[in-house]
Design a protein around this motif. Structure first.
Motif, PDB file in Angstrom:
ATOM      1  N   UNK A 218       0.778  -1.198  -0.237  1.00  0.00           N
ATOM      2  CA  UNK A 218      -0.113  -0.079  -0.060  1.00  0.00           C
ATOM      3  C   UNK A 218       0.792   1.146  -0.104  1.00  0.00           C
ATOM      4  N   UNK A 219       1.768   1.107   0.880  1.00  0.00           N
ATOM      5  CA  UNK A 219       2.604   2.345   0.911  1.00  0.00           C
ATOM      6  C   UNK A 219       3.379   2.702  -0.443  1.00  0.00           C
ATOM      7  N   UNK A 220       3.911   1.638  -1.022  1.00  0.00           N
ATOM      8  CA  UNK A 220       4.612   1.631  -2.411  1.00  0.00           C
ATOM      9  C   UNK A 220       3.583   2.235  -3.210  1.00  0.00           C
ATOM     10  N   UNK A 221       2.378   1.848  -3.354  1.00  0.00           N
ATOM     11  CA  UNK A 221       1.338   2.498  -4.311  1.00  0.00           C
ATOM     12  C   UNK A 221       0.970   3.898  -3.949  1.00  0.00           C
ATOM     13  N   UNK A 222       1.093   4.259  -2.780  1.00  0.00           N
ATOM     14  CA  UNK A 222       0.810   5.528  -2.361  1.00  0.00           C
ATOM     15  C   UNK A 222       1.942   6.570  -2.822  1.00  0.00           C
ATOM     16  N   UNK A 223       3.107   5.946  -2.532  1.00  0.00           N
ATOM     17  CA  UNK A 223       4.164   6.871  -2.984  1.00  0.00           C
ATOM     18  C   UNK A 223       4.067   6.837  -4.392  1.00  0.00           C
ATOM     19  N   UNK A 224       3.855   5.781  -5.199  1.00  0.00           N
ATOM     20  CA  UNK A 224       3.974   5.872  -6.880  1.00  0.00           C
ATOM     21  C   UNK A 224       2.844   6.879  -7.167  1.00  0.00           C
ATOM     22  N   UNK A 225       1.607   6.854  -6.364  1.00  0.00           N
ATOM     23  CA  UNK A 225       0.569   7.594  -6.860  1.00  0.00           C
ATOM     24  C   UNK A 225       0.873   9.269  -6.854  1.00  0.00           C
ATOM     25  N   UNK A 226       1.424   9.518  -5.742  1.00  0.00           N
ATOM     26  CA  UNK A 226       1.780  10.804  -5.630  1.00  0.00           C
ATOM     27  C   UNK A 226       2.680  11.424  -6.824  1.00  0.00           C
ATOM     28  N   UNK A 227       3.304  10.527  -7.311  1.00  0.00           N
ATOM     29  CA  UNK A 227       4.429  10.862  -8.612  1.00  0.00           C
ATOM     30  C   UNK A 227       3.990  10.432  -9.787  1.00  0.00           C
ATOM     31  N   UNK A 228       2.730   9.607  -9.736  1.00  0.00           N
ATOM     32  CA  UNK A 228       2.180   9.144 -11.138  1.00  0.00           C
ATOM     33  C   UNK A 228       3.231   8.319 -11.684  1.00  0.00           C
ATOM     34  N   UNK A 229       4.071   7.495 -10.881  1.00  0.00           N
ATOM     35  CA  UNK A 229       4.825   6.323 -11.566  1.00  0.00           C
ATOM     36  C   UNK A 229       4.007   5.130 -11.201  1.00  0.00           C
ATOM     37  N   UNK A 230       4.757   4.055 -11.947  1.00  0.00           N
ATOM     38  CA  UNK A 230       4.336   2.705 -11.650  1.00  0.00           C
ATOM     39  C   UNK A 230       4.921   2.309 -10.141  1.00  0.00           C
ATOM     40  N   UNK A 231       4.195   1.683  -9.508  1.00  0.00           N
ATOM     41  CA  UNK A 231       4.651   1.377  -7.960  1.00  0.00           C
ATOM     42  C   UNK A 231       6.029   0.288  -8.297  1.00  0.00           C
ATOM     43  N   UNK A 232       6.881   0.529  -7.608  1.00  0.00           N
ATOM     44  CA  UNK A 232       8.177  -0.296  -7.556  1.00  0.00           C
ATOM     45  C   UNK A 232       8.008  -1.301  -6.392  1.00  0.00           C
ATOM     46  N   UNK A 233       7.827  -2.614  -6.757  1.00  0.00           N
ATOM     47  CA  UNK A 233       7.625  -3.550  -5.582  1.00  0.00           C
ATOM     48  C   UNK A 233       8.654  -3.765  -4.818  1.00  0.00           C
ATOM     49  N   UNK A 234       8.713  -3.394  -3.554  1.00  0.00           N
ATOM     50  CA  UNK A 234       9.914  -3.551  -2.772  1.00  0.00           C
ATOM     51  C   UNK A 234      10.139  -5.121  -2.672  1.00  0.00           C
ATOM     52  N   UNK A 235      11.475  -5.065  -2.169  1.00  0.00           N
ATOM     53  CA  UNK A 235      12.060  -6.541  -1.979  1.00  0.00           C
ATOM     54  C   UNK A 235      11.369  -7.218  -0.836  1.00  0.00           C
ATOM     55  N   UNK A 236      11.116  -6.123   0.241  1.00  0.00           N
ATOM     56  CA  UNK A 236      10.650  -6.727   1.430  1.00  0.00           C
ATOM     57  C   UNK A 236       9.289  -7.532   1.048  1.00  0.00           C
ATOM     58  N   UNK A 237       8.526  -6.855   0.124  1.00  0.00           N
ATOM     59  CA  UNK A 237       7.235  -7.411   0.073  1.00  0.00           C
ATOM     60  C   UNK A 237       7.414  -9.074  -0.427  1.00  0.00           C
ATOM     61  N   UNK A 238       8.428  -9.365  -1.274  1.00  0.00           N
ATOM     62  CA  UNK A 238       8.432 -10.622  -1.668  1.00  0.00           C
ATOM     63  C   UNK A 238       8.846 -11.489  -0.510  1.00  0.00           C
ATOM     64  N   UNK A 239       9.878 -10.850   0.197  1.00  0.00           N
ATOM     65  CA  UNK A 239      10.199 -11.572   1.448  1.00  0.00           C
ATOM     66  C   UNK A 239       9.051 -11.901   2.345  1.00  0.00           C
ATOM     67  N   UNK A 240       8.471 -11.052   2.493  1.00  0.00           N
ATOM     68  CA  UNK A 240       7.353 -11.225   3.624  1.00  0.00           C
ATOM     69  C   UNK A 240       6.451 -12.514   2.782  1.00  0.00           C
ATOM     70  N   UNK A 241       6.081 -12.123   1.693  1.00  0.00           N
ATOM     71  CA  UNK A 241       5.172 -12.885   1.022  1.00  0.00           C
ATOM     72  C   UNK A 241       5.667 -14.560   1.227  1.00  0.00           C
ATOM     73  N   UNK A 242       6.759 -14.635   0.967  1.00  0.00           N
ATOM     74  CA  UNK A 242       7.513 -16.014   0.934  1.00  0.00           C
ATOM     75  C   UNK A 242       7.632 -16.654   2.321  1.00  0.00           C
ATOM     76  N   UNK A 243       8.174 -15.720   3.384  1.00  0.00           N
ATOM     77  CA  UNK A 243       8.095 -16.039   4.663  1.00  0.00           C
ATOM     78  C   UNK A 243       6.609 -16.637   5.085  1.00  0.00           C
TER      79      UNK A 243
END
Lengths: 297, 321, 418
Positions: A218-243
């Motif tokens: 969500x944070x990544x999306x919010x940050x991306x939304x303010x700048x109108x860029x595609x959200x950059x999925x942080x590595x931590x997300x994948x790590x958390x998903x796998x975990x």
């Protein structure tokens, strides 16, 4: 599998002699008894507090026993070199490890049974006992009723629910015990203890890991939304998903406690039980894998 | 078929060593290999008593551990009874007594043997009979009901031996079986090993008590710093010749024996008798002639062959140079 | 030997010296602790329930229980402070997030924020959360209804909550009657009346003798309130048209009650008496529906004469007071009886005042306590409000009793009643 049974019996005899076991057991019993005292602070929901604390105590101290007794099991075998005479026998290393596991599991379950007995005594003493009879009478009645409840649990509705919840807890502990064996098969007791406890906490907080992952997204999306860029999925997300997928989902075993208190019947989705069994099997396979390649000193 | 067969068995451990130097502080990082065993090639036949000898740290225990499957070799192969290491059927016919063994000290003697019997897959009746028999054989029948915690070192060794023989094995590995035993204990162990050979079993043991090894081994192998120096039957290894002579004479004066002191290996006087050890036969003849001519008495003349110990020390010194 | 003893003594002295020094330093610390004043916060502020839940690592229910115990203590410690409702609500939120089925927490929270501090929005939140998490339990909407009606007197909210409570099959019976009661309070007279009457008839059919008294009281109040409400509406219309308040006769003469639906009290009384006598054998569900239809009439040429108190035939009926203004709605339509009683009491007081005057040669007493001897009478004037909501006071200059409800109660005449 006579060999596994032989090792399991031996492990049980060894674990029973561990003094730490009795310290933990005494603490557990104190806590269960104390819950009766603590419940005096509230007028309503007395039995809820006693039951909650009893279940939590049995669960938590079961984990403590699995951790403290289990982490030194395999390590002691290797340190004291008692393993030499075993490995030279016609017994596979996997049989040895499984024997250790089942011996430890038996120890944990027997202790949980003892705690459950005192829990039932406490329940009877605090809730069902006749307040007019003398203290000794009530105490004797509770001690006796505890035995009856423990072994004839099918007959009583209330006890059946309690035993069902304890049985589910036992399955949860089977997973933790498997982790204890896994870690103790390749590292020192202290490190194994930390790792097992961390795994336990992570497994309990599995749901929160998922929420954490979503939060990051969500944070990544919010940050991306303010700048109108595609959200950059942080590595931590994948790590958390796998975990979240890998860590054991121990919270699923815990929902039965609320059912035992608020509803008449305790039910659990069979998928959870299957999950518990296959997860344990998987961890044991992993420990066998590691142990097979291990050089003994 | 060779009972035990190894070919170029090697094992090394890797250790990091940090060197420091005083004066100017220098820390060096060096990968050092410890070669525990290098290119060990032995063959042991059925019904033999084979002794693997060597000083401490030579690699005897490592060799036995590799054969038992406790360690994994870094290179080379080995076969037991024609099958590769770790074969379960083979393990059913092997017994093993480790060095300075630790056992579960909370178990009683018979419980301990019962546990291992279960691991061998023996059923209860067989176990019970065998336990009685073994306890009698090692002389621990009275102590069977005591926990192992209370056993002396000798008793520990003996119950360990019993455990190794639990399944009536065809091949027995013993790692330093006589360590810590008094002479009676050592004799018992020797007797047991010999009785095993009489039953047609093969015994492979390691030891650094050379006198006992000399007494019972058919063949020996000598390990030094991980390498096999020599291997073969005792008779072949030790030079067949006489290496020294021991003379005991009586009734001569000190002055008579003194002149030979430098040439003799040893000369001492004990209660009126002279004990001398000469390395050359001519010397002995001279001494005897002299003693007889002076009216003395020859008490005994004993030729001594090279002992295993002598051979051993000779080999070690040779290797060092 | 001298040496060992010497070394032992030296060691002992060393121990004493070192430990004594440490203890002395500690003594200083203790003194400092005691003299330095520190204020400890009595409550533990907790972050949001999500954090607490993460920390609880699965032992949610135990943590909820422990926080519940804390909640009770915090309430007791700070219940008069202004912070209290916020803290209570916060604790409540956390406890119920950890264990949503903890019924006692909801009830306690309603009591703590509602009855102690009248925080209606919070109560609404609590009940909404309860219904979300525990949809078929009556305890919490029950508490909410209690709060709504008796604390903030919002009958509509109370009726809503009572209806929620009734969804629980275990709800006690009197909660069902609450719905009608609240409807009555909101002015839904007809609905309430029908329900009360049908409940009464059903209980007669079931021979539940013990409930007849309750039903009588309910039905009585329902009928009275309905009549009063109709009278009030007509009186207001009249005043708006003509500028003065009517009497009931005038209303009747003006045909104001044609096509007004009101219960037929005579019919109802006969019906009930007959049913009780016959043991309810003639009452079936179909019968009851018929009776309900016939109990209401809308062809009143004149407002039916009292007795509206259908159980008390000698009830003299209602009056419209000409002194009524919008602010004193309490006595706009009231029973003449009550006024009679007030007059009677006031006249007694006047008698006492006159006796006092006589005894002191014409001097007027300055306050109630000087001439009223009977303690109950004194209480009546000083402690209680009058039956219509006003206050008594003694006019020392004119030697008169004044009531803020009535200008001059001793000389006022009761207007014509019907």
């Amino acid at each position: 599998m006579r060999e596994i049974l032989a090792i399991a019996k031996n492990t049980f005899k060894e674990a029973i002699r561990n003094r730490i076991l009795y310290v933990i057991l005494i603490f557990a019993l104190l806590l269960i008894m104390f819950s009766g005292v603590l419940s005096e602070l509230t007028i309503s929901s007395r039995d809820q507090i006693i039951k909650d604390m009893g279940f939590a105590a049995i669960n938590l101290f079961g984990v403590a026993i699995a951790v403290f007794v289990g982490v030194s099991l395999v390590y002691n075998e290797l340190e004291k070199k008692t393993i030499y005479t075993i490995v030279s026998k016609p017994i596979g290393r996997w049989q040895f490890l499984l024997g250790k596991y089942f011996g430890l599991l038996l120890t944990v379950w027997v202790n949980m049974l003892v705690m459950t007995y005192f829990f039932l005594v406490s329940l009877h003493f605090n809730i069902e006992a006749d307040p007019d009879s003398s203290l000794l009478q009530v105490l004797g009645g509770s001690l006796g009723k505890g035995f009856v409840n423990l072994f004839a649990w099918g007959a009583f509705e209330a006890t059946r629910n309690v035993m069902f919840v304890i049985a589910i807890s036992c399955l949860e502990l089977a997973i933790i015990t498997a982790f204890a064996i896994l870690f103790s098969s390749f590292s020192t007791p202290t490190l194994s203890m930390f790792l097992t406890v961390f795994t336990f906490v992570a497994g309990r907080s599995n749901e929160h890991i998922v929420r954490f992952a979503d939060h990051i997204m969500n944070n990544a999306h919010k940050i991306a939304a303010t700048g109108d860029t595609v959200p950059d999925v942080p590595f931590a997300y994948y790590f958390a998903e796998v975990a979240a997928h890998i860590m054991p989902n121990l919270g699923a075993f815990h929902r039965t406690v609320a059912q035992a208190i608020y509803e008449d019947k305790v039910q659990i989705w069979p998928g959870t039980l299957i999950y518990g069994v296959i997860y344990t099997a998987g961890i044991l396979c992993l420990s066998i894998l590691i142990f097979n390649r291990r050089n003994f000193k | 078929m060779w009972i035990i067969e190894t070919e170029n068995l090697s094992k090394y451990y890797v250790r990091d060593v940090i060197d420091t130097e005083f004066g100017r502080l220098q820390i060096k990082f060096r990968n050092r290999r410890t070669e525990a065993l290098k290119d060990l090639t032995i063959k042991v036949g059925e019904g033999e008593i084979f002794g693997l000898l060597g000083p401490n740290g030579a690699g005897k225990t490592t060799a036995i551990k590799i054969l038992m499957g406790i360690h994994f070799p870094t290179s080379g192969t080995a076969r037991l009874m024609g099958k590769p290491l770790g074969d379960r059927a083979v393990k059913k016919r092997i017994g093993f007594l480790p060095e300075n063994p630790y056992f579960y000290d909370y178990l009683k003697g018979w419980e301990f043997l019962d546990f291992y019997g279960q691991l061998y897959g023996m059923d209860r009746k067989t176990r019970r009979n065998k336990i009685e028999e073994l306890l009698d054989q090692v002389g621990l029948t009275e102590a069977a009901n005591r926990p192992l915690r209370g056993y002396s070192k000798g008793m520990n060794q003996r119950i360990g031996l019993a455990q190794a023989l639990m399944n009536d094995p065809d091949l027995v590995f013993l790692d330093e079986p006589q360590s810590g035993l008094d002479p009676f204990g050592r004799k018992d162990v020797r007797d047991i090993i010999i009785s095993l050979r009489e039953k047609g079993k093969t015994v492979f043991f390691s030891s650094h008590i050379l006198t006992d090894a000399e007494m019972i081994c058919d063949r020996v192998g000598i390990l030094f710093e991980g390498r096999l120096r020599s291997i073969g039957p005792l008779g072949k290894l030790l030079s067949s010749g006489v290496t020294e002579w021991e003379i005991v004479v009586r009734g001569v004066k000190d002055a008579t024996m003194e002149p030979w002191r430098e040439n003799l290996k040893r000369l001492s006087k004990v209660e009126g008798d002279f004990w001398a050890i000469a390395e050359k036969e001519e010397l002995t003849r001279e001494i005897i002639q002299r003693v007889v001519s002076e009216g003395g008495e020859l008490v005994s003349l004993t030729p001594r062959r090279e002992s295993l110990e002598d051979y051993f020390i000779r080999e070690m010194q040779g290797s060092k140079e | 030997m001298r040496k060992p003893i010497f070394s032992t003594i030296a060691l002992v002295l060393a121990c004493v010296a070192f430990l004594g020094g440490a203890a002395w330093i500690q003594h200083e610390n203790i003194y400092r602790w005691r003299t330095f004043f520190r204020k400890f916060r009595d409550t533990l502020y907790l972050p949001s329930s999500e954090y607490v839940r993460v920390t609880a690592t699965g032992y949610d229910m135990v943590v909820a229980d422990l926080l519940w115990l804390r909640m009770i203590q915090v309430f007791a410690a700070g219940w008069t402070t202004e912070d209290s409702p916020k803290q209570m609500k916060h604790y409540f939120d956390i406890v119920t997030d950890l264990n949503p089925r903890f019924v006692d927490a909801y009830s306690f929270a309603i009591m703590a924020v509602g009855e102690e501090h009248r925080q209606t929005e919070m109560v609404q939140d609590i009940v909404a959360k309860a219904v979300r998490n525990n949809p078929f339990r009556y305890e919490i909407p029950y508490e909410g209804a209690f709060y709504a009606n008796w604390k903030i007197e919002d009958a509509q909210l109370a009726e809503f909550y009572a209806r929620l409570a009734v969804m629980d099959p275990n709800v006690p019976n009197y909660v069902r009657r609450w719905i009608q009661f609240f409807e009555l309070k909101q002015g839904k007279y007809r609905v309430a009346f029908e329900k009360y009457l049908s409940d009464y008839l059903r209980d007669i059919a079931a021979n539940n003798h013990q409930l007849y008294g309750i039903h009588n009281a309910h039905l009585n109040r329902a009928i009275n309130d309905w009549f009063k409400d109709e009278l009030r509406q007509r009186a207001i219309e009249w005043k708006d048209e003509r500028g003065v308040y009517p009497t009931v006769d005038e209303l009747n003469a003006g045909g104001r009650f044609l096509e007004v639906e009101l219960p037929d009290v005579v019919y109802i009384r006969n019906l009930i008496n007959a049913s009780i006598e016959h043991g309810g054998r003639v009452l079936t569900d179909e019968n009851i529906m018929n009776h309900l239809n016939r109990a209401l009439r809308d062809d009143w040429v004149v407002l039916p004469p009292g007795p509206y108190e259908f159980q008390e035939p000698s009830f003299p009926g209602f009056v419209v007071w000409p002194y009524w203004d919008e602010d004193n709605e309490f006595f706009a339509i009231s029973s003449a009886e009550a006024v009679d009683r007030m007059k009677y009491v006031a006249n007694n007081a006047i008698t006492d005042a006159e006796a006092y005057q006589e005894a002191r040669g014409g001097q007027c007493p300055s306050e109630f306590s000087e001439f009223i001897t009977a303690p109950e009478l004194l209480e009546f004037f000083t402690e209680y409000v009058d039956p219509f909501g006003g206050n008594w006071s003694w006019d020392a200059e004119n030697c008169e009793i004044v009531s803020s409800s009535f200008p001059n109660i001793t000389t006022m005449t009761v207007p014509a009643i019907r």
